[in-house]
Design a protein around this motif. Sequence first.
Motif, PDB file in Angstrom:
ATOM      1  N   MET A  63      43.836  87.859  58.114  1.00 45.58           N
ATOM      2  CA  MET A  63      44.976  87.765  57.477  1.00 45.58           C
ATOM      3  C   MET A  63      45.232  88.351  55.944  1.00 45.58           C
ATOM      4  O   MET A  63      44.318  89.433  55.249  1.00 45.58           O
ATOM      5  CB  MET A  63      44.904  86.725  56.728  1.00 45.58           C
ATOM      6  N   ARG A  64      45.884  88.479  55.665  1.00 42.10           N
ATOM      7  CA  ARG A  64      46.757  89.675  53.986  1.00 42.10           C
ATOM      8  C   ARG A  64      46.403  88.853  52.834  1.00 42.10           C
ATOM      9  O   ARG A  64      46.738  87.689  53.232  1.00 42.10           O
ATOM     10  CB  ARG A  64      48.497  89.900  54.801  1.00 42.10           C
ATOM     11  N   LEU A  65      45.661  89.747  52.145  1.00 40.17           N
ATOM     12  CA  LEU A  65      45.436  88.954  51.050  1.00 40.17           C
ATOM     13  C   LEU A  65      46.995  88.902  50.198  1.00 40.17           C
ATOM     14  O   LEU A  65      48.501  89.124  50.368  1.00 40.17           O
ATOM     15  CB  LEU A  65      45.389  90.012  50.054  1.00 40.17           C
ATOM     16  N   PRO A  66      46.182  87.737  49.703  1.00 42.28           N
ATOM     17  CA  PRO A  66      48.401  87.026  48.710  1.00 42.28           C
ATOM     18  C   PRO A  66      48.297  88.376  47.691  1.00 42.28           C
ATOM     19  O   PRO A  66      47.848  88.996  47.498  1.00 42.28           O
ATOM     20  CB  PRO A  66      47.870  85.929  48.357  1.00 42.28           C
ATOM     21  N   HIS A  67      49.635  88.705  47.772  1.00 42.16           N
ATOM     22  CA  HIS A  67      50.732  88.656  46.764  1.00 42.16           C
ATOM     23  C   HIS A  67      50.203  90.570  46.238  1.00 42.16           C
ATOM     24  O   HIS A  67      50.245  91.168  45.548  1.00 42.16           O
ATOM     25  CB  HIS A  67      49.770  88.296  45.061  1.00 42.16           C
ATOM     26  N   GLY A  68      50.159  90.979  47.750  1.00 45.14           N
ATOM     27  CA  GLY A  68      50.091  91.842  47.346  1.00 45.14           C
ATOM     28  C   GLY A  68      48.786  92.864  46.665  1.00 45.14           C
ATOM     29  O   GLY A  68      48.120  93.918  46.347  1.00 45.14           O
ATOM     30  N   MET A  69      47.563  91.964  46.785  1.00 48.14           N
ATOM     31  CA  MET A  69      46.117  92.709  46.596  1.00 48.14           C
ATOM     32  C   MET A  69      45.889  93.129  47.825  1.00 48.14           C
ATOM     33  O   MET A  69      45.771  93.303  48.301  1.00 48.14           O
ATOM     34  CB  MET A  69      45.458  91.113  46.128  1.00 48.14           C
ATOM     35  N   THR A  70      44.363  93.956  47.067  1.00 48.46           N
ATOM     36  CA  THR A  70      43.535  94.659  47.729  1.00 48.46           C
ATOM     37  C   THR A  70      42.342  94.249  47.502  1.00 48.46           C
ATOM     38  O   THR A  70      41.380  94.080  45.934  1.00 48.46           O
ATOM     39  CB  THR A  70      43.858  96.445  47.714  1.00 48.46           C
ATOM     40  N   LEU A  71      41.169  94.922  48.316  1.00 49.41           N
ATOM     41  CA  LEU A  71      39.934  95.048  48.122  1.00 49.41           C
ATOM     42  C   LEU A  71      39.444  96.292  49.032  1.00 49.41           C
ATOM     43  O   LEU A  71      39.533  96.830  49.401  1.00 49.41           O
ATOM     44  CB  LEU A  71      39.470  93.634  48.631  1.00 49.41           C
ATOM     45  N   THR A  72      38.229  96.534  47.925  1.00 52.17           N
ATOM     46  CA  THR A  72      37.360  98.037  48.116  1.00 52.17           C
ATOM     47  C   THR A  72      36.391  97.165  48.748  1.00 52.17           C
ATOM     48  O   THR A  72      35.215  96.876  48.152  1.00 52.17           O
ATOM     49  CB  THR A  72      37.404  98.458  47.069  1.00 52.17           C
ATOM     50  N   SER A  73      35.928  97.908  50.152  1.00 51.42           N
ATOM     51  CA  SER A  73      34.757  97.270  50.765  1.00 51.42           C
ATOM     52  C   SER A  73      33.515  98.089  50.210  1.00 51.42           C
ATOM     53  O   SER A  73      33.786  99.675  49.632  1.00 51.42           O
ATOM     54  CB  SER A  73      34.795  97.599  52.276  1.00 51.42           C
ATOM     55  N   ASP A  74      32.656  98.108  50.363  1.00 53.47           N
ATOM     56  CA  ASP A  74      31.434  98.750  50.698  1.00 53.47           C
ATOM     57  C   ASP A  74      31.351 100.106  51.014  1.00 53.47           C
ATOM     58  O   ASP A  74      30.364 101.089  50.537  1.00 53.47           O
ATOM     59  CB  ASP A  74      29.568  98.509  50.748  1.00 53.47           C
ATOM     60  N   ASP A  75      31.994  99.856  51.967  1.00 56.18           N
ATOM     61  CA  ASP A  75      31.650 101.283  52.442  1.00 56.18           C
ATOM     62  C   ASP A  75      33.192 102.648  51.972  1.00 56.18           C
ATOM     63  O   ASP A  75      33.398 103.525  52.627  1.00 56.18           O
ATOM     64  CB  ASP A  75      32.112 101.010  54.373  1.00 56.18           C
ATOM     65  N   GLY A  76      33.791 101.964  51.216  1.00 58.71           N
ATOM     66  CA  GLY A  76      34.575 102.801  50.270  1.00 58.71           C
ATOM     67  C   GLY A  76      36.039 103.031  51.073  1.00 58.71           C
ATOM     68  O   GLY A  76      37.326 103.612  50.363  1.00 58.71           O
ATOM     69  N   PHE A  77      36.274 101.772  51.846  1.00 55.63           N
ATOM     70  CA  PHE A  77      37.484 101.252  52.746  1.00 55.63           C
ATOM     71  C   PHE A  77      38.749 101.093  51.358  1.00 55.63           C
ATOM     72  O   PHE A  77      38.127  99.619  51.384  1.00 55.63           O
ATOM     73  CB  PHE A  77      37.982 101.480  53.894  1.00 55.63           C
ATOM     74  N   THR A  78      40.006 100.996  50.948  1.00 59.82           N
ATOM     75  CA  THR A  78      40.591  99.647  50.113  1.00 59.82           C
ATOM     76  C   THR A  78      41.516  99.107  51.300  1.00 59.82           C
ATOM     77  O   THR A  78      42.444 100.148  51.976  1.00 59.82           O
ATOM     78  CB  THR A  78      41.905 100.209  49.465  1.00 59.82           C
ATOM     79  N   ARG A  79      41.522  98.066  51.353  1.00 58.94           N
ATOM     80  CA  ARG A  79      42.559  97.244  52.515  1.00 58.94           C
ATOM     81  C   ARG A  79      42.854  96.205  52.152  1.00 58.94           C
ATOM     82  O   ARG A  79      42.337  95.636  51.017  1.00 58.94           O
ATOM     83  CB  ARG A  79      40.839  96.460  53.395  1.00 58.94           C
ATOM     84  N   ALA A  80      44.359  95.668  52.225  1.00 62.22           N
ATOM     85  CA  ALA A  80      44.894  95.011  51.759  1.00 62.22           C
ATOM     86  C   ALA A  80      44.635  93.688  53.178  1.00 62.22           C
ATOM     87  O   ALA A  80      45.290  92.789  52.655  1.00 62.22           O
ATOM     88  CB  ALA A  80      46.692  95.143  52.341  1.00 62.22           C
ATOM     89  N   HIS A  81      43.558  93.214  54.100  1.00 55.31           N
ATOM     90  CA  HIS A  81      43.519  92.610  54.516  1.00 55.31           C
ATOM     91  C   HIS A  81      42.187  91.726  55.093  1.00 55.31           C
ATOM     92  O   HIS A  81      41.517  93.099  54.070  1.00 55.31           O
ATOM     93  CB  HIS A  81      43.897  92.786  56.484  1.00 55.31           C
ATOM     94  N   PHE A  82      41.375  91.123  55.042  1.00 61.52           N
ATOM     95  CA  PHE A  82      40.337  90.714  55.305  1.00 61.52           C
ATOM     96  C   PHE A  82      40.181  90.042  56.406  1.00 61.52           C
ATOM     97  O   PHE A  82      40.867  89.260  56.838  1.00 61.52           O
ATOM     98  CB  PHE A  82      39.770  89.766  54.104  1.00 61.52           C
ATOM     99  N   ARG A  83      38.863  90.009  57.094  1.00 60.95           N
ATOM    100  CA  ARG A  83      38.402  88.987  58.389  1.00 60.95           C
ATOM    101  C   ARG A  83      38.036  87.689  57.739  1.00 60.95           C
ATOM    102  O   ARG A  83      37.808  87.308  57.243  1.00 60.95           O
ATOM    103  CB  ARG A  83      37.099  89.722  58.599  1.00 60.95           C
ATOM    104  N   THR A  84      38.853  87.025  58.725  1.00 60.67           N
ATOM    105  CA  THR A  84      38.654  85.375  58.850  1.00 60.67           C
ATOM    106  C   THR A  84      37.907  84.613  59.553  1.00 60.67           C
ATOM    107  O   THR A  84      37.701  85.483  61.116  1.00 60.67           O
ATOM    108  CB  THR A  84      40.290  85.127  58.888  1.00 60.67           C
ATOM    109  N   LYS A  85      37.052  83.728  59.099  1.00 61.72           N
ATOM    110  CA  LYS A  85      36.658  82.691  60.847  1.00 61.72           C
ATOM    111  C   LYS A  85      37.733  82.160  61.647  1.00 61.72           C
ATOM    112  O   LYS A  85      38.691  81.689  60.981  1.00 61.72           O
ATOM    113  CB  LYS A  85      36.082  81.916  59.731  1.00 61.72           C
TER     114      LYS A  85
END
Length: 324
Positions: A197-219
């Motif tokens: 799913m896309r993070l809300p409001h244009g947010m991003t996250l940077t994972s431990d492996d150094g990649f910046t993502r706008a989506h996150f894995r969901t259950k």
Amino acid sequence: MHLDPARGYDLIGDIHGCAKTLEHLLTTLGYRQQAGVWRHPQRMAIFLGDLVDRGPRIREALHLVRDMVATGQALCIMGNHEFNALAWSTPAAPGSGQQFVREHTPRHARLIKETLEQFEAYPAEWQSFLDWFYELPLFIDAGYFRVVHACWDASLIEPLRAQFADGCIDEHFLQAAAVHGSFANTAFDRLLRGTDMRLPHGMTLTSDDGFTRAHFRTKFWEEDPQTYGDIVFQPDALPELAAQMPLSESQKTELLKYGADQPLLFVGHYWRSGKPALIRSNLACLDYSAVLNGKMVAYRLDQEVRLDPNKFVWVDVDSPEARP
């Protein structure tokens, strides 16, 4: 696929080139090398994909698993890293606008780097493994249990099964995956990478492996989620503000559900940590980050129709894996 219900199955999570640790796990499970192949007198191994990339002994791991499969001692499904290797190596269909099915970007090059380096002196051997990857099904449905690398989605698996009865795709289907939104692209993405799913409001996250993502894995099994935090399923936490945000009713409706009444399901892919445990009584993830010095995990399946938390077997990965 009809498997012998009288035989026990040892389902094993992501290997990622950790061949020494795999040998340690197989020994712990009672397998022994005979005529160069790891065998068990009563049981069969089922590997959940992601044999390649990242680890120090990718070539050795591939030989070990392929030899077991060839002699009837194991089954193996395709993971997203085997798909990535095929897609990296396969020219895209004319008119697709791409040179290869998986574009040769710096990020993609980084992910496959160790695999290509370890096979640099063995090009014919690497080609033979690429050919073998086409023999790895995208899923196994044994009736009372199911195996897929990341996510079981019946709406995709049923039409796939109609086209490829054994779950093994061909080069034409692989090339079709280069087209974003195509059935092939959607099937590979969902079954081998999971739901997101896309993070809300244009947010991003940077994972431990150094990649910046706008989506996150969901259950894909949560029965009544209310917030973004209720459905996140990955090693990287959501930004706190995002985790607390409520899901809309349309988002809840669109979430895939794998019901508690469905057959047992085994997945890998998700980089779990800590002591191996059930997600729920019909669902287990067996990827515990072996290549990040985590654990290599198996589940010893017999005839149970509900999973037993005491049937996980694992070995810790330690520094000798990285040494010659």
